[in-house]
Scaffold this motif. Structure first.
Motif: not given
Length: 677
Positions: A601-603, A609-611, A627-630, A638-639
């Motif tokens: 899983v890539t950005a 990263v907020v979660a 991961v959850v990014i803002e 991101l699943a």
């Protein structure tokens, strides 16, 4: 009148305010973050000061730094634009304490109307109709969930301190309310510094109508007609127009009067907007939503149909001058429509885009206005809102305005990052939009059927020809060059006589893992590029001549030369490889196929990263959030691509770069079920 004003904002709105200041003969002071040192608004201003690093909370939202910048330059007033500190009551107080005029309403109006819960309770006492909801301050998630059980779903969660449609979340089922409230609080806290939420019933087919008001210190309040803002995605306005095609003159007068009464109830000062939900089926009915105590993004359409500079009016009112306009002086002439240009990829679920603007052409023509913060060479990151510019088209009537906007969007060329211009063109051409039959949910309903343009052979030919020119190969001389011994050519070695160079051209849909579209281009003189302007060429073949806009970006041996092209409806980056580079890429692909790798899983863009959904080593199912990014004020969940054991490579608060591996999933080994004899 002020002699010097500081603009506490960035991008297109800062540029727009500076233009009016200059026209009024007022010195303009800009502020900027370290990331914005080369921004357009910095170059336009008479003076400019850096107020901190890229992070907004350390620069544009740093009240102390902004006040210090104004004081040190001798600015008598501060124009906050919209967003950032424009509706921050603490900032207004700090201006007053420093002896600096805040170009906006008084503190009481900011406190009442800046809080959506308080504002609804305030206007309810005045008899303004409201949508059913839960708007008590200080409620916990558990209390909101309990109260929500009595409501009819779907419902809409809103941040009390929010604005611009940010932080809103639709909840379709009661069982999803808890998880969505947690997300909404996190977004509200990060965006507005306040995680207070309220819930209201979602009206399925509403029209979003807002009324522009002006109010001076002498008690005069007028309205400048309404704007239709029903074309929205995720509660964020996309296309706005003035006037609305829905309202008749009687309703226009009533809703305008309601807006003026709302402004009077808080002794409003300056320019503001009162927003209403209007029933598409019963357009004579309207419901108060909120009052925005600032200039709106879509203010240009009102300026175009009234001929009134709203920024000038703000400045004059803040300086103590009475309104020179009366309600009977306001007339609406023609029709105006605005489209917001965003750095985002509509085809990839509107993922924010980042990059450097390497090619730029903004539209011009009769009735066309562009409010822009773009410059060639400007780096667009993910620290701020992704809006780059606004294209505004005005005509004698609605049909002409929409036609001009469609043409202007086609003439908007931005190379170096993906934008939403092709998506906007589709919206403007939509039959329902042209007929004025729309509501705030229309875009979401139509998204699955949108078709985005892809490159054709002539796009690949143009990209290949430009790559050939960059290598010193020109169509008229290809196959006849002699550089060194016979058989040596700039694009590689030939064992016999000179040959026409061949290029492999490919296009990868941005933000996807789809197979690239591939073309072969032979530079043999049958097609030529004829320069006709900066970045513009005429692609001429034996049968046709097509105008194209080309810009060369950076590339590598494996990615090839990056050629950005705009022609017709298509804009995108094509990768062009000569035969040597194509061979290197094939070898790299073979090597990658031989290397076993875990699903990663890539950005999809730089962000924070907020979660983190699970701990490393825990078992996950496909689709579980890892991961959850803002980025650009939006959260991206991101699943897990498959079931297995999660390996998390980041922690809460980490800054991540584009393409960085955030997590991987080690698939479970299948048990050996073969029988043994």
């Amino acid at each position: 009148m002020f002699s010097k004003v500081l603009v506490a904002n960035r991008g297109e709105i800062a540029c727009r305010v500076i233009r009016t200041l200059h026209r009024m003969g007022i010195t303009a002071v800009a502020i900027y973050s370290e990331a914005d040192a080369g921004a357009k608004h910095v170059a336009l201003a008479d003076e400019a000061l850096c107020v901190g690093p890229a992070a907004a909370n350390k620069s544009y939202l740093n009240i102390e730094a902004v006040i210090e910048a104004a004081s040190s330059t001798g600015a008598e007033a501060i124009h906050p634009g919209y967003g950032f500190l424009s509706e921050n009551v603490e900032f207004a107080r700090a201006c007053t304490a420093a002896g600096i005029t805040f170009i906006g309403p008084a503190e009481a109006a900011l406190e009442i109307m800046g809080d959506k819960i308080r504002s609804k309770n305030h206007v309810a006492q005045a008899g303004v109709p409201l949508v059913e909801g839960i708007s008590e301050p200080g409620l916990s998630d558990e209390q909101l969930i309990s109260a929500g059980e009595k409501m009819t779903f779907p419902v809409l969660i809103k941040p009390s301190a929010g604005g611009g449609g940010k932080g809103m979340h639709v909840v379709e089922r009661p069982e999803d309310l808890g998880e969505t409230l947690a997300t909404a609080r996190r977004v509200a806290k990060a965006s507005f510094g306040d995680d207070t939420l309220f819930i209201e019933q979602l009206i399925r087919s509403p029209r979003h109508i807002e009324v522009q008001v002006l109010a001076d210190a002498q008690g005069n309040v007028i309205h400048l007609g309404e704007r239709e803002c029903s074309l929205q995605r995720r509660h964020q306005k996309v296309i706005e127009e003035a006037p609305s095609a829905l309202l008749d003159e009687a309703t226009r007068a009533r809703i305008g009067q309601a807006a003026c009464d709302t402004a009077r109830s808080v002794d409003y000062l300056g320019a503001g907007t009162v927003e209403f939900l209007v029933s598409d089926e019963e357009p004579e009915k309207f419901y108060f939503m909120e009052m925005n105590t600032r200039l709106q993004v879509e203010h240009p359409v009102t300026e175009e149909v009234t001929g009134i500079d709203l920024v000038e009016q703000q400045i004059r009112i803040a300086a103590g001058q009475p309104l020179s306009l009366r309600q009977e002086d306001i007339t609406l002439t023609g029709h105006s429509v605005e489209a917001r240009i965003y750095a985002e990829d509509a085809e990839a679920r509107f993922m924010p885009s980042a990059g450097t603007i390497i090619g730029l052409q903004e539209p011009t023509g009769e009735g066309i206005r562009v409010d822009s913060g773009m410059l060639p060479g400007l780096v667009i990151g993910t620290d701020y809102d992704p809006m780059l510019a606004k294209v505004i088209a005005t005509g004698a009537d609605r049909d002409q305005a929409l036609s001009r906007l469609h043409q202007a969007l086609g003439g908007t060329i931005i190379h170096g990052l993906t934008t939403n211009t092709a998506y906007l063109q589709q919206l403007v051409a939509d039959e329902d939009v042209r007929r004025g039959q729309m509501d705030t949910t229309m875009i979401e309903r139509k998204l699955p059927d949108l078709q985005f343009p892809t490159p054709q052979q002539h796009h690949a030919v143009a990209a290949g020809l430009l790559a050939a020119q960059l290598k010193g190969l020109h169509p008229e001389t290809a196959g006849n060059q002699e550089e060194g011994p016979t058989g040596w050519q700039p694009d590689g070695w030939r064992h016999s006589g000179a040959q026409n160079p061949v290029f492999a051209v490919s296009w990868q849909p941005p933000g996807t893992t789809a197979e690239p579209q591939e073309f072969d281009v032979i530079v043999d003189g049958s097609s030529r590029l004829i320069p006709v302007g900066e970045g513009r060429y005429l692609l001429r073949s034996s049968a046709t001549a097509t105008e194209v806009h080309l810009t060369a970006g950076e590339g590598s041996r494996q990615t090839g030369t990056e050629i950005w092209i705009s022609s017709g409806d298509f804009t995108g980056a094509l990768s062009v490889l000569d035969q040597e580079a194509a061979t290197h890429r094939q070898l790299a692909e073979i090597e990658a196929e031989l290397t076993e790798a875990l699903p990663e899983v890539t950005a999809p863009m730089p962000g924070t990263v907020v979660a983190v959904g699970v701990e490393s080593g825990h078992e996950v199912n496909a689709g579980d959030v890892l991961v959850v990014i803002e980025a650009m004020k939006m959260e991206h969940r991101l699943a897990a691509p498959t079931a297995g054991t999660a390996r998390i490579n980041v922690a809460l608060g980490d800054q991540v770069s584009l393409g960085q591996v955030l997590a991987a999933v080690e698939a479970e080994q299948a048990e050996n079920t073969e029988s043994k004899d």
